[in-house]
Design a protein around this motif. Structure first.
Motif, PDB file in Angstrom:
ATOM      1  N   GLY A   1      -7.414   1.111   4.282  1.00 21.66           N
ATOM      2  CA  GLY A   1      -7.647   1.864   5.507  1.00 21.66           C
ATOM      3  C   GLY A   1      -8.661   2.956   5.267  1.00 21.66           C
ATOM      4  N   ASP A   2      -9.194   3.495   6.364  1.00 20.43           N
ATOM      5  CA  ASP A   2     -10.199   4.555   6.218  1.00 20.43           C
ATOM      6  C   ASP A   2     -10.011   5.703   7.202  1.00 20.43           C
ATOM      7  OD1 ASP A   2     -10.840   3.267   8.533  1.00 20.43           O
ATOM      8  OD2 ASP A   2     -12.915   2.797   7.994  1.00 20.43           O
ATOM      9  N   GLY A   3      -9.083   5.564   8.130  1.00 22.58           N
ATOM     10  CA  GLY A   3      -8.921   6.574   9.161  1.00 22.58           C
ATOM     11  C   GLY A   3      -7.774   7.530   8.891  1.00 22.58           C
ATOM     12  N   VAL A   4      -7.761   8.604   9.661  1.00 25.78           N
ATOM     13  CA  VAL A   4      -6.672   9.574   9.571  1.00 25.78           C
ATOM     14  C   VAL A   4      -5.339   8.902   9.878  1.00 25.78           C
ATOM     15  CG1 VAL A   4      -5.731  11.694  10.573  1.00 25.78           C
ATOM     16  CG2 VAL A   4      -8.183  11.495  10.134  1.00 25.78           C
ATOM     17  N   ASN A   5      -5.342   7.993  10.849  1.00 28.12           N
ATOM     18  CA  ASN A   5      -4.108   7.313  11.246  1.00 28.12           C
ATOM     19  C   ASN A   5      -3.553   6.387  10.158  1.00 28.12           C
ATOM     20  OD1 ASN A   5      -4.210   8.529  13.764  1.00 28.12           O
ATOM     21  ND2 ASN A   5      -5.380   6.866  14.674  1.00 28.12           N
ATOM     22  N   ASP A   6      -4.414   6.027   9.209  1.00 24.30           N
ATOM     23  CA  ASP A   6      -3.970   5.130   8.129  1.00 24.30           C
ATOM     24  C   ASP A   6      -3.297   5.885   6.986  1.00 24.30           C
ATOM     25  OD1 ASP A   6      -5.035   2.837   9.384  1.00 24.30           O
ATOM     26  OD2 ASP A   6      -7.037   3.317   8.625  1.00 24.30           O
ATOM     27  N   ALA A   7      -3.433   7.204   6.965  1.00 24.03           N
ATOM     28  CA  ALA A   7      -2.963   7.991   5.820  1.00 24.03           C
ATOM     29  C   ALA A   7      -1.478   7.809   5.513  1.00 24.03           C
ATOM     30  CB  ALA A   7      -3.288   9.475   6.032  1.00 24.03           C
ATOM     31  N   PRO A   8      -0.567   7.827   6.509  1.00 29.56           N
ATOM     32  CA  PRO A   8       0.855   7.647   6.172  1.00 29.56           C
ATOM     33  C   PRO A   8       1.154   6.320   5.488  1.00 29.56           C
ATOM     34  CG  PRO A   8       0.625   8.529   8.396  1.00 29.56           C
ATOM     35  CD  PRO A   8      -0.743   8.135   7.947  1.00 29.56           C
ATOM     36  N   SER A   9       0.570   5.232   5.999  1.00 31.72           N
ATOM     37  CA  SER A   9       0.832   3.923   5.395  1.00 31.72           C
ATOM     38  C   SER A   9       0.141   3.785   4.047  1.00 31.72           C
ATOM     39  CB  SER A   9       0.395   2.797   6.344  1.00 31.72           C
ATOM     40  OG  SER A   9      -0.928   2.989   6.786  1.00 31.72           O
ATOM     41  N   LEU A  10      -1.032   4.423   3.868  1.00 31.96           N
ATOM     42  CA  LEU A  10      -1.692   4.414   2.557  1.00 31.96           C
ATOM     43  C   LEU A  10      -0.830   5.109   1.516  1.00 31.96           C
ATOM     44  CD1 LEU A  10      -5.397   5.268   3.517  1.00 31.96           C
ATOM     45  CD2 LEU A  10      -4.552   3.087   2.662  1.00 31.96           C
ATOM     46  N   LYS A  11      -0.211   6.205   1.924  1.00 32.46           N
ATOM     47  CA  LYS A  11       0.645   6.963   1.006  1.00 32.46           C
ATOM     48  C   LYS A  11       1.911   6.198   0.669  1.00 32.46           C
ATOM     49  CE  LYS A  11       1.365  10.875  -1.190  1.00 32.46           C
ATOM     50  NZ  LYS A  11       0.457  11.323  -2.274  1.00 32.46           N
ATOM     51  N   ALA A  12       2.468   5.489   1.654  1.00 30.30           N
ATOM     52  CA  ALA A  12       3.730   4.781   1.446  1.00 30.30           C
ATOM     53  C   ALA A  12       3.556   3.489   0.663  1.00 30.30           C
ATOM     54  CB  ALA A  12       4.380   4.475   2.797  1.00 30.30           C
ATOM     55  N   ALA A  13       2.373   2.869   0.730  1.00 29.58           N
ATOM     56  CA  ALA A  13       2.153   1.584   0.069  1.00 29.58           C
ATOM     57  C   ALA A  13       2.235   1.734  -1.446  1.00 29.58           C
ATOM     58  CB  ALA A  13       0.795   1.010   0.471  1.00 29.58           C
ATOM     59  N   ASP A  14       2.529   0.625  -2.122  1.00 27.09           N
ATOM     60  CA  ASP A  14       2.569   0.645  -3.585  1.00 27.09           C
ATOM     61  C   ASP A  14       1.190   0.942  -4.159  1.00 27.09           C
ATOM     62  OD1 ASP A  14       5.416  -0.339  -4.261  1.00 27.09           O
ATOM     63  OD2 ASP A  14       4.726  -1.774  -2.768  1.00 27.09           O
ATOM     64  N   ILE A  15       0.158   0.458  -3.478  1.00 26.08           N
ATOM     65  CA  ILE A  15      -1.215   0.772  -3.868  1.00 26.08           C
ATOM     66  C   ILE A  15      -2.010   1.004  -2.589  1.00 26.08           C
ATOM     67  CG2 ILE A  15      -1.595  -1.719  -4.151  1.00 26.08           C
ATOM     68  CD1 ILE A  15      -3.642   1.024  -5.887  1.00 26.08           C
ATOM     69  N   GLY A  16      -2.357   2.260  -2.325  1.00 33.66           N
ATOM     70  CA  GLY A  16      -3.160   2.609  -1.156  1.00 33.66           C
ATOM     71  C   GLY A  16      -4.635   2.544  -1.511  1.00 33.66           C
TER      72      GLY A  16
END
Length: 660
Positions: free
Chosen positions: A361-376
């Motif tokens: 992801g590249d957007g502000v809205n993607d930040a929560p899922s990037l943080k939660a993923a095993d590899i963001g």
């Protein structure tokens, strides 16, 4: 690859970008008040947070830099292609802005009139005459499926506002679906004029936003739609194909309309089935009946058909646990019209089913899922918060993910190879001399000092150079490992190092050491269960000197056999001829041979220096005891080649299941 507008429509009349320019010229030449394209161009320029960089304004339109998100950039370029955006913006004064967000899926801007010229650009002739100086123009841009229901009027091809009847609404819906199925992102543009008496507060008042939001819910005038193409990066299809061969499932999570998302997914290779074979949420039954056979991953070796499904964000909210279980077993999934909260839930649902999740992801809205993923995984061109939340940042090409997967597997492989190399001599073959001494009363045939030399010198250099091993050819053809099952050291590795290589090295080393003693007139029977007691016919000093030589022979035997073990352990499945250490650039590791040479130097250093012999109890080794271990080592290498051949030929056999 920049987003760009390829289609535009006034009502149900659709045009190409070039066609819209021709239509605008035709309307100007008609000189009868027709201005539908002008209205579309004006709303596209006003309801837009993009701005041209003044330093690049002299460049051709395609090369100009625009500050703003990709969608606004594409629409602003479209508006500029029909006429200067500055002309439009100078005619109106912005009084309020509600930025686009993934939850509302639209943006709003309101304006007051600065120049009467703006009325001819933005409104029909009738509406322009009715517009008062202190009135407000509400402009709105967003998802058609969200905004079309709020529209009660539409601008026809002549620029006249007419009631939006069901026939026109149906035509617009069909056109939107058609564009979406072609992979276009469809944006609806609408407006509404508000008299001074309709607004009770001023723009600086906190209640102004609530009033504008309320006015935007009904009575909008549909001005037109634009179809935007977001071309995927050139490398995306090949990256998806490579990762899929590596056993990684690739899903698309997007805020786009379902048909658009499905078309883009098909273009990128995320969806490989034809549209008719792609399932919808109706395929996910709410009860516990068994899943379709196409979804079940049974132990049957026959290839299972690929299963694909498209699910939208609102549909995700309705899924129960049983439906999530079925959804997570699909091979290809497109999640459309998702919010940041739903993206986060998607990540957590897969993680709760013991899946390892990588999220890009590249957007502000993607930040929560990037943080939660095993590899963001964030893009280098993305927002700062996305980059901060991610574990890995792609600076240039998306294909870097392939290299990350490859070298992640190589690091794991090389760690296993290092352990597989160290354990036979540095653990197993050192244990048995001590065990034999304690249990069977034998002399400790390998001295404690030489055990330390094996661990700290002769094996150490070779173990280090294994870290430089190149990827095996099949590294991206294997299924991903499951961390809770596929451990770094598992029973297969222990079987290989102890029961196979370790046993062979130990037996050969014991045999060489006691064979030497036998040749010197010291039979094995004099040691069996004697615990240091010697018969009267053997001199203790003579036996001690010969035991020092036997210990050195045991040591040399392990060192030489480990050279061949090093060559064999370089690959887990491939032959040494498929992955040679020399002569092939992709697989060579010439450092192996200096490591072997270093081990040989250590042998002569510790065994042949007289001072060390006297202090450490080492001794010179007869020359034949250097060549016999070479024959044993060659046998180990040949047995390894046979084992690997059987694994390649019969991967599901007992030998294949025991492979490390």
């Amino acid at each position: 690859n920049k987003m760009h507008v390829t289609k535009a429509a006034i009502g149900a009349f659709d045009m190409s970008v070039e066609g819209s320019r021709d239509e605008m010229i035709r309307q100007k030449n008609a000189d009868d008040g027709q201005n539908s394209v002008s209205q579309l161009r004006t709303i596209a320029g006003l309801c837009n947070s993009g701005n041209f960089d003044a330093a690049t304004y002299h460049l051709p339109l395609h090369d100009r830099k625009i500050h703003g998100d990709a969608t606004d950039q594409a629409i602003l370029r479209f508006s500029e292609s029909l006429g200067p955006v500055t002309e439009v913006r100078e005619s109106w004064v912005k009084t309020f802005e509600l930025a686009f967000n993934s939850k509302n899926k639209y943006m709003i801007r309101t304006f007051t009139l600065a120049d009467r010229v703006g009325l001819d650009l933005a409104l029909s002739l009738t509406e322009a005459n009715e517009f008062r100086q202190n009135a407000t123009l509400l402009t709105i841009k967003g998802a058609p499926d969200v905004l079309i229901g709020r529209c009660s009027m539409f601008v026809d091809r002549d620029g006249v506002s007419k009631p939006l009847d069901e026939a026109t609404r149906f035509s617009i819906s069909c056109m939107k679906d058609c564009w979406s199925s072609q992979g276009k992102r469809v944006i609806l543009l609408a407006r509404k004029t508000l008299g001074h008496e309709q607004i009770q507060s001023i723009p600086t008042d906190a209640k102004f936003e609530d009033e504008i939001m309320e006015h935007s819910r009904t009575g909008l005038t549909f001005v037109g739609t634009v179809g935007i193409v977001d071309p995927p990066r050139d490398e995306i299809p090949s990256v998806v194909s490579i990762l899929r061969r590596a056993g990684i499932r690739i899903f698309m999570v997007t805020g786009d309309f379902a048909l658009t998302a499905q078309a883009i997914a098909a273009e990128c290779g995320v969806i490989t089935n034809p549209p008719g074979a792609v399932k919808t949420v109706t395929a996910l039954t709410r009860d516990e009946v068994s899943a379709p056979s196409s979804i079940n991953k049974s132990s049957d070796l026959t290839p299972q058909p690929v299963t694909s499904i498209v699910v939208s964000g609102p549909e995700l909210i309705t899924l129960n646990e049983c439906q999530w279980d079925k959804l997570c077993r699909y091979d290809e999934i497109v999640f459309a019209r998702t919010t940041p909260e739903q993206k986060l839930r998607i990540v957590r649902e897969f993680q709760s089913r013991d899946e390892i999740v990588g999220m890009t992801g590249d957007g502000v809205n993607d930040a929560p899922s990037l943080k939660a993923a095993d590899i963001g995984i964030a893009l280098g061109s993305g927002s700062d918060i996305a980059i901060e939340a991610a574990d890995m940042v792609l600076l240039e090409s998306f294909s870097a993910i392939v290299h990350a997967v490859q070298y992640g597997r190589v690091v794991f492989d090389n760690l296993k190879k290092t352990i597989a190399y160290l354990l036979p001599a540095g653990s197993f073959s050192e244990f048995w001399p001590v065990f034999g001494n304690v249990i069977f009363g034998l002399p400790q045939i390998l001295s404690s000092f030489l055990m330390i030399i094996i661990c700290c010198f002769t094996d150490c250099a070779a173990a280090i150079v294994l870290a430089y091993e190149a990827p095996e050819a099949d590294v991206l053809l294997r299924r991903p490992r499951k961390p809770k099952v596929d451990r770094l050291v598992n029973w297969q590795l222990m079987l290989q190092t102890y029961a196979f290589i370790g046993v062979l090295e130990s037996i050969a080393s014991f045999a060489m050491a006691f064979w030497y003693l036998e040749r010197q007139g010291i039979p094995f029977s004099v040691f069996w269960f004697q615990y240091g007691a010697l018969p009267d016919n053997l001199d203790a000093d003579f036996v001690a000197s010969k035991l020092a030589v036997a210990s050195s022979i045991y040591f040399v035997n392990l060192v030489v056999m480990q050279w061949f073990n090093l060559l064999g352990v370089r690959t887990r499945r491939l032959s040494i001829f498929q992955h040679p250490p020399l002569f092939k650039k992709e697989t060579r590791n010439w450092l192996l041979f200096p490591a072997m040479g270093f081990a040989l130097v250590m042998v002569f250093f510790w065994l042949y220096v007289p001072e060390f012999q006297r202090v450490l109890g080492t001794a010179e080794v007869p020359v034949e005891y250097f060549f016999l271990p070479g024959a044993f080592g060659l046998a180990i290498l040949l047995l390894e080649e046979g084992r690997k051949y059987c694994i390649r030929a019969w991967p599901n056999s007992l030998l294949g299941r025991c492979a490390w």
